[in-house]
Design an enzyme around this catalytic site. Structure first.
Site, mmCIF file in Angstrom:
data_model
loop_
_atom_site.group_PDB
_atom_site.id
_atom_site.type_symbol
_atom_site.label_atom_id
_atom_site.label_comp_id
_atom_site.label_asym_id
_atom_site.label_seq_id
_atom_site.Cartn_x
_atom_site.Cartn_y
_atom_site.Cartn_z
ATOM 1 N N CYS A 2 0.831 -1.210 0.000
ATOM 2 C CA CYS A 2 0.000 0.000 0.000
ATOM 3 C C CYS A 2 0.861 1.255 0.000
ATOM 4 C CB CYS A 2 -0.868 0.034 1.237
ATOM 5 S SG CYS A 2 -1.812 -1.455 1.496
ATOM 6 N N ARG A 27 4.290 0.935 -6.653
ATOM 7 C CA ARG A 27 4.324 -0.045 -5.567
ATOM 8 C C ARG A 27 3.363 -1.200 -5.813
ATOM 9 N NH1 ARG A 27 6.356 2.661 -0.854
ATOM 10 N NH2 ARG A 27 5.019 1.614 0.622
ATOM 11 N N TRP A 73 -2.886 -2.419 -1.694
ATOM 12 C CA TRP A 73 -2.472 -3.747 -2.178
ATOM 13 C C TRP A 73 -3.130 -4.705 -1.204
ATOM 14 C CZ3 TRP A 73 0.307 -6.481 -5.768
ATOM 15 C CH2 TRP A 73 0.855 -7.706 -5.385
ATOM 16 N N ASN A 99 -1.028 1.712 6.080
ATOM 17 C CA ASN A 99 -0.165 0.786 5.343
ATOM 18 C C ASN A 99 0.452 -0.128 6.402
ATOM 19 O OD1 ASN A 99 1.733 -0.372 3.724
ATOM 20 N ND2 ASN A 99 2.923 1.478 3.377
ATOM 21 N N GLY A 100 0.378 -1.454 6.214
ATOM 22 C CA GLY A 100 0.939 -2.382 7.197
ATOM 23 C C GLY A 100 -0.056 -3.476 7.517
ATOM 24 N N GLU A 463 18.325 -22.628 -7.223
ATOM 25 C CA GLU A 463 17.792 -21.259 -7.292
ATOM 26 C C GLU A 463 18.922 -20.252 -7.528
ATOM 27 O OE1 GLU A 463 15.045 -19.981 -7.804
ATOM 28 O OE2 GLU A 463 15.214 -17.922 -7.108
ATOM 29 N N LYS A 467 18.954 -17.758 -10.753
ATOM 30 C CA LYS A 467 19.078 -16.286 -10.667
ATOM 31 C C LYS A 467 20.209 -15.808 -11.569
ATOM 32 C CE LYS A 467 16.151 -15.503 -9.419
ATOM 33 N NZ LYS A 467 14.909 -15.878 -8.895
ATOM 34 N N GLU A 470 19.207 -16.050 -15.314
ATOM 35 C CA GLU A 470 18.177 -15.076 -15.690
ATOM 36 C C GLU A 470 18.724 -13.681 -15.930
ATOM 37 O OE1 GLU A 470 14.026 -15.510 -13.570
ATOM 38 O OE2 GLU A 470 15.637 -15.792 -12.154
ATOM 39 N N HIS A 486 28.951 -38.505 -10.843
ATOM 40 C CA HIS A 486 28.206 -39.344 -11.781
ATOM 41 C C HIS A 486 28.086 -38.698 -13.159
ATOM 42 C CE1 HIS A 486 27.357 -42.033 -8.507
ATOM 43 N NE2 HIS A 486 26.942 -41.001 -7.775
ATOM 44 N N LYS A 585 7.146 -11.224 -16.034
ATOM 45 C CA LYS A 585 6.888 -11.378 -14.593
ATOM 46 C C LYS A 585 5.787 -12.408 -14.338
ATOM 47 C CE LYS A 585 7.672 -10.369 -10.388
ATOM 48 N NZ LYS A 585 8.915 -10.966 -9.914
#
Ligand code: F6R
Length: 590
Positions: A2, A27, A73, A99-100, A463, A467, A470, A486, A585
């Site tokens: 938010c 945001r 949000w 906000n929170g 991961e 990253k 990408e 192996h 995205k």
């Protein structure tokens, strides 16, 4: 995430306040609202983008020289007009934007309902104007009532309050949610972030946790939690507007990495909700995770955790391959879908099939997204909107949800307690950024990278490699330590960078021995391990962690260093890490 704005001017406030709130659109949000104070509170709000809501109800068509505004949000309750801020008290004399996350809102709402307050939304925020109303009815002024209110709140907040009884001021407060003050000779401002006020002023005061503010047209009083006035420095901002949107960071990705300690805290606040969901599961004797990409890697960590902590047979299925595995699902299988966007087409298709036969749980970042409408149960990760294409903070929030899920399923209080130590440990990773920059410079011309881990840390190797691929376009592979001999060992040659994940724990020896074999073949070793581990003293590059970061919790911490490493190699190579080529995205096609 938010965004809030508050504005006091000597002219009509609506055009300025709407211009300001538009600057917080970056945001991410799903609804918008504005309130002003004249002899009454005037409110306009709606669900959708600012332009859509403005076309429909003309947001600017609202009188008043003092106002507050919000982009929401969704967290508690869907993105509807009713849930959009501002929220008002029963008597409509008080209006609040927030906000929170208020963690104890259910208890407070019940208490207020028993005292006769009625609520119009499903939000946690709405308890705030009602609590302020209660304290004003007891004879307190707006400032004191706001202080008494925030003393009752558990959780995070940045808020702005207006009231018809005291129509010359805005009261603001912050705890663990950003809030800044803008000062100028034509008016004063409150906002979640600097870009909102840059058109009006470049003179900013940064509020700290537990500070309270009274904003008037010609005066700004900042107070501690006991309402004692405090002196604050005014900082002159010299960022350009684009830099300001990124909070002064060069890229959204870096900003989002820096947000991770806070995201972990916010996601941990979901613990009691996760406990409640767990208590509703039917009997199951098998768990399947279904996900793509980074969310698939989070699922793999879930598999290791469930197999080792709960001893329940678990498997992880790539959503795009789901059709080949769907036939063995039954009503004793719990199927968990992990997706930050909630809009990944492969994941949605798999969920539609799975829910016909099995109980389904979705772990999602975006409230109201398609996946949340399909699954039987939903857990929200509290990462806020992620703008960088490569997932960073959403991944860490998925992991926190998975760890909490496993901890509640196994009633492991000790694990829950350990999770509350993670935010501080991740701060240490972020503080290491300068050291990581040096490593990034060294390896920026590498053609290939290997990432090696074992047990819970094997998915981190995957991961870390993803990253790097990408956002740097360097070929990278992640392997379990014991698997190298192996086959892949044939690829190891002089100078090739190998990132070894070596936290203390039962898998240490296996990983260490296999890394030795790689090293003997000339690889450049970048080791993430314990600061007390003398066996890694002579490796090429070391990233060391507090001894308590053992292999069980290392996935929650090491990944931040790996994200920073990829980010800085990307920047060294002059690539825009926020917009890697060929990637989107939200992948809404199969
Ligand atoms: C990688 C990344 C992707 C996503 C994948 C699934 O940084 O972001 O691999 O993880 O496309 O997306 P969601 O989680 O939205 O289903």
């Amino acid at each position: 995430m938010c965004g809030i704005v508050g504005c006091i001017l000597n002219k009509e406030v609506a055009p300025t306040i709407i211009d300001s709130i538009k600057k917080l659109e970056y945001r991410g949000y799903d609804s918008v609202g504005i309130a002003t104070v004249t002899d009454k509170i005037n409110v306009k709000k709606g669900s959708g983008k600012i332009k859509e809501v403005d076309d429909e109800i003309h947001l600017e068509d609202i009188d008043g020289k003092i106002g507050i505004a919000h982009v929401r949000w969704a967290t508690h309750g869907n993105p509807t007009k009713e849930n959009a801020h501002p929220h008002c008290s029963c008597d409509n004399k008080i209006s609040v934007v927030h906000n929170g996350i208020i963690e104890n809102y259910k208890e407070l709402r019940l208490e207020l309902q028993q005292e006769g307050h009625t609520f119009k939304s499903e939000t946690d925020t709405e308890i705030i104007p009602h609590l302020i109303e209660k304290y004003m009815n007891e004879g307190n002024d707006l400032l004191k009532s706001t202080q008494l209110t925030i003393n009752r709140l558990i959780g995070s907040y940045a808020l702005a309050v207006i009231c018809t009884e005291e129509p010359d001021k805005i009261i603001g407060a912050r705890k663990e949610s950003p809030l800044i003050v803008g000062v100028s000779d034509h008016g004063n401002f409150l906002a979640s972030d600097v870009p909102a006020i840059l058109n009006e002023t470049r003179n900013v005061i940064y509020l700290e946790d537990n500070e309270i503010i009274q904003l008037e047209k010609d005066n700004v009083i900042i107070m501690d939690k006991d309402l004692n006035p405090i002196e604050k420095e005014i900082v002159e901002i010299d960022w350009d507007p684009e830099m300001a949107e990124k909070g002064g960071f060069d890229h959204f990705m870096l900003k989002e990495i820096y947000e991770e300690p806070q995201v972990i805290k916010d996601t941990l606040s979901e613990s009691s909700k996760i406990k409640e969901i767990v208590s509703k599961f039917k009997n199951f004797n098998r768990i399947c995770f279904v996900a793509c990409g980074t969310s698939y890697h989070a699922s793999l960590i879930g598999e290791y955790l469930i197999e080792t902590q709960l001893h329940i047979p678990t498997e992880v299925i790539l959503a795009s391959e789901f059709e080949y595995f769907q036939n063995t699902l039954d009503d004793h299988t719990l199927v968990i879908f992990i997706t930050q966007s909630g809009e990944t087409a492969d994941t949605i298709n798999a969920l539609k099939v799975a829910k016909q036969v099995s109980e389904t749980l979705a772990i999602v970042n975006v409230v109201g997204s398609s996946v949340t409408r399909e699954a039987h149960h939903v857990i929200y990760t509290r990462a806020g909107p992620e703008i960088g294409v490569a997932a960073t903070k959403t991944y860490i929030s998925q992991l926190i949800c998975i760890y909490l899920l496993v901890a509640h399923l196994s009633e492991n209080e000790e694990l829950i307690e350990r999770l509350y130590t993670i935010p501080e440990l991740t701060e240490e990773s972020i503080e290491r950024e300068e050291d990581i920059k040096i490593i990034a410079k060294k390896y920026k011309t590498a053609k290939d990278f290997f990432y090696i881990g074992s047990g819970f840390n094997y998915p981190t190797a995957l991961e870390g490699a993803l990253k790097l691929k990408e956002i740097t376009y360097i070929h990278a592979e992640g392997y379990p330590a014991g698997e190298l001999k192996h086959g892949p060992l044939a690829l190891i040659e002089d100078g090739i960078p190998v990132v070894g994940l070596l936290p203390p724990g039962p898998s240490y020896s296996k990983t260490f021995n296999n890394l030795q074999e790689i090293r003997a073949r000339g690889a450049h070793m970048i080791i993430l391990g314990s600061e007390e581990d003398t066996k890694i003293d002579d490796v090429h590059d070391k990233i060391v962690f507090n001894q308590i970061v053992d292999e069980l919790i290392a996935p929650l911490i090491y990944i931040i260093d790996l994200q920073l490493l990829s980010y800085h190699i990307s920047v060294e190579k002059d690539i825009d890490p926020d917009k890697p080529k060929n990637l989107a995205k939200s992948v809404t096609v199969v």
